[in-house]
Write an enzyme that holds these catalytic residues in place. Sequence first.
Site, PDB file in Angstrom:
ATOM      1  N   ASN A   1      -8.076  -2.589  14.043  1.00 34.67           N
ATOM      2  CA  ASN A   1      -9.458  -2.976  13.715  1.00 34.67           C
ATOM      3  C   ASN A   1      -9.496  -4.209  12.808  1.00 34.67           C
ATOM      4  OD1 ASN A   1      -8.588  -1.949  11.307  1.00 34.67           O
ATOM      5  ND2 ASN A   1     -10.069  -0.269  11.188  1.00 34.67           N
TER       6      ASN A   1
ATOM      7  N   ASP B   1       0.812  -1.224   0.000  1.00 39.64           N
ATOM      8  CA  ASP B   1       0.000   0.000   0.000  1.00 39.64           C
ATOM      9  C   ASP B   1       0.841   1.268   0.000  1.00 39.64           C
ATOM     10  OD1 ASP B   1       0.914  -0.432   2.574  1.00 39.64           O
ATOM     11  OD2 ASP B   1      -1.049  -0.770   3.443  1.00 39.64           O
TER      12      ASP B   1
ATOM     13  N   GLU C   1      -9.892  -1.884   4.991  1.00 32.45           N
ATOM     14  CA  GLU C   1     -10.627  -1.591   6.218  1.00 32.45           C
ATOM     15  C   GLU C   1     -11.849  -2.507   6.355  1.00 32.45           C
ATOM     16  OE1 GLU C   1      -9.299   0.195   8.363  1.00 32.45           O
ATOM     17  OE2 GLU C   1      -8.738   2.212   7.727  1.00 32.45           O
TER      18      GLU C   1
ATOM     19  N   HIS D   1      -7.618  -4.675  10.060  1.00 32.01           N
ATOM     20  CA  HIS D   1      -7.336  -4.490   8.633  1.00 32.01           C
ATOM     21  C   HIS D   1      -6.002  -5.091   8.228  1.00 32.01           C
ATOM     22  CE1 HIS D   1      -5.458  -0.316   9.539  1.00 32.01           C
ATOM     23  NE2 HIS D   1      -4.501  -1.007   8.985  1.00 32.01           N
TER      24      HIS D   1
HETATM   25  C1  GLP Z   1      -1.001   0.570   8.531  1.00 27.17           C
HETATM   26  C2  GLP Z   1      -0.522  -0.243   7.331  1.00 27.17           C
HETATM   27  C3  GLP Z   1      -0.677  -1.715   7.567  1.00 27.17           C
HETATM   28  C4  GLP Z   1      -0.074  -2.078   8.903  1.00 27.17           C
HETATM   29  C5  GLP Z   1      -0.803  -1.367  10.013  1.00 27.17           C
HETATM   30  C6  GLP Z   1      -0.259  -1.684  11.383  1.00 27.17           C
HETATM   31  O1  GLP Z   1      -2.365   0.766   8.515  1.00 27.17           O
HETATM   32  N1  GLP Z   1      -1.191   0.099   6.122  1.00 27.17           N
HETATM   33  O2  GLP Z   1      -0.074  -2.424   6.507  1.00 27.17           O
HETATM   34  O3  GLP Z   1      -0.164  -3.453   9.091  1.00 27.17           O
HETATM   35  O4  GLP Z   1      -0.661   0.034   9.792  1.00 27.17           O
HETATM   36  O5  GLP Z   1       0.835  -0.872  11.667  1.00 27.17           O
HETATM   37  P1  GLP Z   1       1.876  -1.144  12.796  1.00 27.17           P
HETATM   38  O6  GLP Z   1       2.699  -2.303  12.319  1.00 27.17           O
HETATM   39  O7  GLP Z   1       2.706   0.103  12.883  1.00 27.17           O
HETATM   40  O8  GLP Z   1       1.129  -1.448  14.027  1.00 27.17           O
END
Ligand code: GLP
Length: 236
Positions: A128, A62, A135, A130
């Site tokens: 949440n 992404d 989402e 995702h």
């Molecule tokens: C963002 C990214 C996800 C990631 C998530 C969790 O939303 N798009 O790919 O898994 O954050 O982030 P973190 O690893 O910093 O908790």
Amino acid sequence: MKVIVVKDQNEGGKKGFEVFQNELQSGAKVFGLATGSTPITTYQEIVNSDLDFSDCISVNLDEYVGLKADNPQSYHYFMQEHLFKFKPFKHSYVPDGTNLNATAETARYNKIIEENPIDLQLLGLGRNGHIGFNEPGTPFDALTSKIKLTQSTIDANSRFFEHEENVPKEAYSMGIGSIMKSKHILLEAYGEKKADAIQKMIEGPVTTEVPASVLQNHPNVTVIIDEAAASKLSKM
Ligand code: GLP
């Protein structure tokens, strides 16, 4: 799902590294990569190893809409800093956040994914549930699309930005349909803030309300979590 519970994120990084190493040694050529704080220790282990990805392709999950590759908050920049500048791939693909023509950008990215079937897809997990930026409510067969981020995701990601109003409200994300086509999926999650999502992902019903629950339908998923993220599982 194969669930591995580790002490902390550092140990998780070592386990994650082993998964990459095994895949590379078994001939994997296309690696789906993720950003966020979760994969950092896995990338560190890779950076400190002698693994060579110069013959491999990477396809990232992404990117924020509107951020240029040289913006320190962009996922392009993150990948460069944490992995690519130390371990270059033959080619690395990341959605182009500066392409504001969503139809063209999502079609371009879908073609890339189709031409480069993913052998190993690394995933983090949103609070949440995702995956990527898919989402709750995203259909399980969706391909790359432009996503409106939920307030919970904007709040969670605001820690990386000076002001919350600077957090982009939209992102391009590989869809769940493409993620599910990966041959092997490695999901990592650390900390108690992920415990709810982990419980629902592993033990809850498969529902679009918890995007990661779709992984119950995939034949080859490895989950690496620490004790805090595992704390709400009934079977641990
Ligand atoms: C963002 C990214 C996800 C990631 C998530 C969790 O939303 N798009 O790919 O898994 O954050 O982030 P973190 O690893 O910093 O908790």
